[in-house]
Structure formats: structure tokens, C-alpha cells
Scaffold this motif. Structure first.
Motif, PDB file in Angstrom:
ATOM      1  N   SER A  67      14.712 -11.743 -26.684  1.00  0.00           N
ATOM      2  CA  SER A  67      14.315 -10.335 -26.585  1.00  0.00           C
ATOM      3  C   SER A  67      12.915 -10.179 -26.007  1.00  0.00           C
ATOM      4  O   SER A  67      12.366  -9.085 -26.068  1.00  0.00           O
ATOM      5  N   ASP A  68      12.322 -11.235 -25.452  1.00  0.00           N
ATOM      6  CA  ASP A  68      10.979 -11.118 -24.894  1.00  0.00           C
ATOM      7  C   ASP A  68      10.957 -11.577 -23.449  1.00  0.00           C
ATOM      8  O   ASP A  68      11.761 -12.396 -23.034  1.00  0.00           O
ATOM      9  N   SER A  69       9.998 -11.032 -22.690  1.00  0.00           N
ATOM     10  CA  SER A  69       9.833 -11.491 -21.316  1.00  0.00           C
ATOM     11  C   SER A  69       9.037 -12.800 -21.333  1.00  0.00           C
ATOM     12  O   SER A  69       8.319 -13.078 -22.285  1.00  0.00           O
TER      13      SER A  69
ATOM     14  N   SER B 223       6.352 -13.580 -19.803  1.00  0.00           N
ATOM     15  CA  SER B 223       4.898 -13.391 -19.887  1.00  0.00           C
ATOM     16  C   SER B 223       4.469 -13.082 -21.315  1.00  0.00           C
ATOM     17  O   SER B 223       3.399 -13.493 -21.755  1.00  0.00           O
ATOM     18  N   ARG B 224       5.300 -12.371 -22.086  1.00  0.00           N
ATOM     19  CA  ARG B 224       4.958 -12.071 -23.481  1.00  0.00           C
ATOM     20  C   ARG B 224       4.914 -13.351 -24.311  1.00  0.00           C
ATOM     21  O   ARG B 224       3.986 -13.576 -25.075  1.00  0.00           O
TER      22      ARG B 224
ATOM     23  N   GLY C 221       6.125 -11.727 -13.563  1.00  0.00           N
ATOM     24  CA  GLY C 221       5.067 -11.416 -14.516  1.00  0.00           C
ATOM     25  C   GLY C 221       4.451 -12.659 -15.138  1.00  0.00           C
ATOM     26  O   GLY C 221       3.259 -12.707 -15.423  1.00  0.00           O
TER      27      GLY C 221
ATOM     28  N   HIS D 192       8.916 -13.605 -29.681  1.00  0.00           N
ATOM     29  CA  HIS D 192       7.581 -14.118 -29.992  1.00  0.00           C
ATOM     30  C   HIS D 192       7.373 -14.238 -31.500  1.00  0.00           C
ATOM     31  O   HIS D 192       6.517 -14.985 -31.948  1.00  0.00           O
TER      32      HIS D 192
ATOM     33  N   GLU E 123       0.067  -6.502 -24.548  1.00  0.00           N
ATOM     34  CA  GLU E 123       1.419  -6.669 -25.077  1.00  0.00           C
ATOM     35  C   GLU E 123       2.063  -5.317 -25.349  1.00  0.00           C
ATOM     36  O   GLU E 123       1.459  -4.443 -25.955  1.00  0.00           O
TER      37      GLU E 123
ATOM     38  N   ASP F 142       5.634  -3.336 -26.687  1.00  0.00           N
ATOM     39  CA  ASP F 142       6.953  -3.411 -27.313  1.00  0.00           C
ATOM     40  C   ASP F 142       7.810  -2.260 -26.827  1.00  0.00           C
ATOM     41  O   ASP F 142       7.373  -1.109 -26.817  1.00  0.00           O
TER      42      ASP F 142
ATOM     43  N   THR G  75      18.836  -7.453 -28.234  1.00  0.00           N
ATOM     44  CA  THR G  75      18.011  -8.078 -29.275  1.00  0.00           C
ATOM     45  C   THR G  75      18.863  -8.713 -30.375  1.00  0.00           C
ATOM     46  O   THR G  75      18.349  -9.091 -31.414  1.00  0.00           O
TER      47      THR G  75
ATOM     48  N   THR H 124      15.467  -9.060 -33.673  1.00  0.00           N
ATOM     49  CA  THR H 124      14.311  -8.173 -33.632  1.00  0.00           C
ATOM     50  C   THR H 124      14.755  -6.739 -33.346  1.00  0.00           C
ATOM     51  O   THR H 124      15.904  -6.485 -32.999  1.00  0.00           O
TER      52      THR H 124
ATOM     53  N   TYR I 101      12.477  -4.688 -31.347  1.00  0.00           N
ATOM     54  CA  TYR I 101      11.909  -4.357 -30.047  1.00  0.00           C
ATOM     55  C   TYR I 101      12.095  -5.474 -29.045  1.00  0.00           C
ATOM     56  O   TYR I 101      12.287  -6.622 -29.409  1.00  0.00           O
ATOM     57  N   VAL I 102      11.972  -5.093 -27.759  1.00  0.00           N
ATOM     58  CA  VAL I 102      11.919  -6.077 -26.687  1.00  0.00           C
ATOM     59  C   VAL I 102      10.447  -6.261 -26.328  1.00  0.00           C
ATOM     60  O   VAL I 102       9.731  -5.283 -26.125  1.00  0.00           O
ATOM     61  N   GLY I 103       9.960  -7.494 -26.295  1.00  0.00           N
ATOM     62  CA  GLY I 103       8.542  -7.750 -26.039  1.00  0.00           C
ATOM     63  C   GLY I 103       8.268  -7.972 -24.576  1.00  0.00           C
ATOM     64  O   GLY I 103       8.820  -8.873 -23.963  1.00  0.00           O
ATOM     65  N   LEU I 104       7.409  -7.131 -23.996  1.00  0.00           N
ATOM     66  CA  LEU I 104       7.015  -7.288 -22.594  1.00  0.00           C
ATOM     67  C   LEU I 104       5.497  -7.341 -22.529  1.00  0.00           C
ATOM     68  O   LEU I 104       4.809  -7.252 -23.537  1.00  0.00           O
ATOM     69  N   THR I 105       4.962  -7.507 -21.326  1.00  0.00           N
ATOM     70  CA  THR I 105       3.516  -7.399 -21.124  1.00  0.00           C
ATOM     71  C   THR I 105       3.265  -6.486 -19.944  1.00  0.00           C
ATOM     72  O   THR I 105       4.183  -6.150 -19.203  1.00  0.00           O
TER      73      THR I 105
ATOM     74  N   ASP J 221       4.602  -7.577 -16.544  1.00  0.00           N
ATOM     75  CA  ASP J 221       5.984  -7.320 -16.138  1.00  0.00           C
ATOM     76  C   ASP J 221       6.121  -5.946 -15.502  1.00  0.00           C
ATOM     77  O   ASP J 221       6.938  -5.737 -14.621  1.00  0.00           O
TER      78      ASP J 221
END
Lengths: 227, 178
Positions: A15-17, A19-20, A49, A178, B138, B140, B149, B154, B156-160, B163
Motif C-alpha cells: 500500500s506504499d509507493s 519513495s515512501r 519518484g 511502511h 510524506e 497519506d 490496501t 492498512t 491509507y496508501v503511503g506516498l511522498t 510521486d
């Protein structure tokens, strides 16, 4: 020592990219991470990313899923040139054995899935072909009670085999998010409970880095490097 | 009352930690989960030797007291905390110290958490959703399709920000919103 987390799953499987995971892993003290989604999942989202995150190495690998040994050997041969790190999704006796017999495989992850054991024959083959065994600590973190007791029991038998044959060992969490990541010191503390002393656990956490460095050299034949 | 001689006094360590969580976590719930993780991993005997106590917790940062010989065991116990109730969490060690004052001053900053009220939409092609919260780089995302998910458990989906914006030359990823 530079520690690596060698078996992470990112979008669309986790569930994470990438980069995260890289940002969080960097904060936890890793020198690098290896993204290895299962080969049965779709293409990774957010590869661009990950390049922008500084201070941590993001390497690309894969975790091969195969139904039988023939398919596994074919997949290994076709993927070897395309990724830096090649892991195999263990858990069936036949697949465990076949992965250990293939010198192109870097890592056999969680051969203990579903209560299966590594076995003496597979351990011998892994020694000959320099296949590392992945100790997935995910169950130790997530499970409670009976299922964790059974898992620890199997793991302790396999660790005895790993010690006897002096096999390569890598420690991972097999994270899908994460929130599944743990710092190298925490993983070493958990591994210590399973009977791995500090030095062994630290070497196991740093081992993926040296395998990556070897894989990135240009080999034209076994033992012959193109400079 | 006369105090203990220094050689007889039991020695303690204070562990400063940060709780990475998907939702607001109450102190009592965290405490319960910590003790249950400890009992499950080490049993009564190990738990009695650890002397684990939760000294303070403000929703993000907290302080734990333990015996000075059992820090590695406590590290292992806290690493196995992955759920509080049905909420996903992770306990991150920030540092260990011998006094409450030193641990607080060295390792616990004032917390700032930005809850994003605008509910901005994000679309990355295969993944889309609305922004739930932002901490430094970071981000969410609350996904439109919950199936993504499922395997990680989880919310949430974690991005930055990398992205979403693509390349950012000055990015070194050190910002953590503090």
C-alpha cells in the motif's frame, strides 16, 4: 555497517509507493532497500519518484512465484538479466528445492511458509549454489499465540540447518507498508530471541548489499568479469 | 526517609519513542497493547524482569521506562506492536537515556501534525484517492478502491511528494515535519 532491507512490496501489491518506503527506511537507518514485488503482480507504480529520494539506495528486484520447478527455472533464466536481485517465493517443498538448486537465484524467501521446513537436501544444494535463505520476521511481529509458537518451532529447526551448512542468511520483514518496516536494531533484537547472536544478525542485515554489488558487475562467464 | 545507597539503587533506562499510526491512539490502549505484546513474547518471567512502564505519551511521542539490562528485549517487544485495536501502528525508537530529563530534551521535539482538511484529490493512474494527512514529504492517501490496501491491512496508501510532483532537485528527503 550498511544495512539493507531485501524483500519489500510496493504499489500495486503493497500500500506504499517506493519513495515512501525509501524515506521511512532512511529514517530507520537503512543504507538501501530492495523492492521485490511478487512476479504475479502488476507493474510497479511510482518508480520515478523513488529516484528523487537522496541518501538511500533503491534497488529493483523481483520475487518469483512459480507453480512447479520447470516454470521456476524458465522464469529465473528470463529474469536474471533484467533485475539486480532475484528472490524466489518459497513455501512448497518442490519449489524450495528447485530454488536452492539454481545458482542464478540470490535468495529463497520464507521457505517455512505453511509449516514447511527447508530440509537437509535443499540446504546442501543451497550451500553448493550459494543461494541465501531469507528469514522473514513478519510472522514474529504479526502473529500471536499458537501460530507464532508453531512458526518459531519451524524456524529454530531451519536455523540449526543454516548454521550446520553455513548458509547465507538475510533478515527481512517482508513489508507491505511502511508500518511493517522495523529498524535494523529492532530486527537484530528480534533475531536474538530466535538464537541469532548480534554479530550473525548484523551480518545477515548487511549481506544483501554485498550480493547487489556482485550482481551489478558484468559477468560474461561464471568467475569471469568484464572490466 | 533515607534514600538508597547509590550502589543499591536499581538502574533504569528511559526510551524515547515515536508512534507511527493511522489514527489517534489513546495512551491506555497503547499501554494495554504493549503489555499484551510483552506477555505474548516473553511470558510472565521475562515481563517481570523487564520492568516496562509507560511514563508519558502525547499522541505521537512518548517515554518508556525499563531495566538497564533489558533494553534489547524491550526493543524486541515494542517491535512486535503492530496493531492497537484495529488501527495499524509502528513504534519507532528515537533514543535511550538514563534520565527522564535527558531523554525528553534530546529525543522528544514538539510535535506538529498537519491534518489536511481540504481533501484534495490525487490521481496516479492506477491509484487514486483523497489526501488524508501530510507530514513533511510524506502523504497519506485514502484510496477510492479499498482493495489495494488489503494485503498490508492498512487504511491509507503511503506516498511522498516525489510521486506527485515528479522530479525535485533539492530533495534530500530529510524533512520530517518537525
Amino acid at each position: 555497517m550498511s544495512y539493507y532491507e531485501c524483500n519489500l512490496h510496493v504499489l500495486p501489491e503493497g500500500s506504499d509507493s517506493p519513495s515512501r518506503l525509501a524515506l521511512v527506511a532512511k529514517r530507520l537507518g537503512y543504507a538501501g532497500i530492495i523492492i521485490s514485488n511478487h512476479s504475479s503482480s502488476g507493474p510497479v507504480i511510482g518508480t520515478e519518484g523513488a529516484k528523487s529520494v537522496g541518501g538511500i539506495e533503491v534497488a529493483w528486484g523481483t520475487e518469483l512465484v512459480a507453480k512447479n520447478p520447470q516454470v521456476l527455472h524458465q522464469k529465473v533464466a528470463s529474469m536474471r538479466g533484467r533485475v539486480d536481485f532475484l528472490a524466489v517465493h518459497g513455501g512448497q517443498d518442490k519449489i524450495n528445492r528447485a530454488a536452492c538448486e539454481d545458482p542464478n537465484v540470490d535468495l529463497l524467501v520464507h521457505p517455512q511458509k505453511d509449516g514447511k521446513k527447508l530440509g537437509v537436501a535443499a540446504a546442501k544444494a543451497a550451500k553448493d549454489n550459494q543461494v541465501a535463505i531469507g528469514l522473514d520476521l513478519g510472522p514474529l511481529i504479526k502473529f500471536r499465540g499458537g501460530s507464532r509458537i508453531r512458526w518459531m518451532n519451524t524456524i529454530q529447526k531451519d536455523l540449526a540447518l543454516i548454521r550446520k551448512f553455513d548458509l547465507g542468511l538475510m533478515i527481512t520483514t517482508g513489508a507491505y507498508s511502511h508500518l511493517d518496516l522495523r529498524s535494523p536494531r529492532e530486527l537484530a533484537a528480534l533475531a536474538n530471541l530466535l538464537g541469532l547472536e548480534g554479530k550473525v544478525a548484523k551480518d545477515a542485515l548487511a549481506f544483501p548489499g554485498s550480493i547487489l554489488a556482485l550482481n551489478r558487475k558484468k559477468w560474461i562467464l561464471p568467475g569471469v568479469e568484464l572490466l | 526517609m533515607r534514600s538508597w545507597l547509590p550502589v543499591l539503587r536499581e538502574r533504569r533506562r528511559y526510551i524515547a519513542f515515536e508512534l507511527d499510526s493511522e489514527d489517534v491512539i489513546q495512551k491506555g490502549d497503547l499501554l494495554g497493547e504493549m503489555y499484551s505484546a510483552q506477555m505474548s513474547l516473553l511470558g510472565d518471567l521475562g515481563a517481570s524482569e523487564n520492568q516496562l512502564r509507560l511514563i508519558s505519551f502525547d499522541g505521537r511521542f512518548g517515554l518508556i521506562r525499563c531495566s538497564h539490562e533489558r533494553i534489547e528485549e524491550c526493543r524486541a517487544v515494542l517491535a512486535t506492536v503492530s496493531f492497537v485495536g484495529s488501527k495499524r501502528v509502528a513504534v519507532r525508537f528515537r533514543g535511550v537515556s538514563g534520565t527522564i530529563k535527558a531523554a525528553t530534551e534530546k529525543y522528544i521535539p514538539k510535535s506538529i501534525l498537519q491534518i489536511d482538511e481540504d481533501k484534495k484529490k490525487v490521481d496516479l493512474g492506477p491509484v487514486s484517492g483523497s489526501v488524508a494527512r501530510v507530514r513533511g514529504r510524506e502523504i497519506d492517501i485514502y484510496p477510492d478502491d479499498q482493495a489495494i490496501t488489503e494485503r498490508s491491512g492498512t487504511r491509507y496508501v503511503g506516498l511522498t511528494s516525489f510521486d506527485l510532483r515528479g522530479g525535485d532537485i533539492n530533495a534530500d528527503g530529510t524533512s520530517d515535519g518537525l
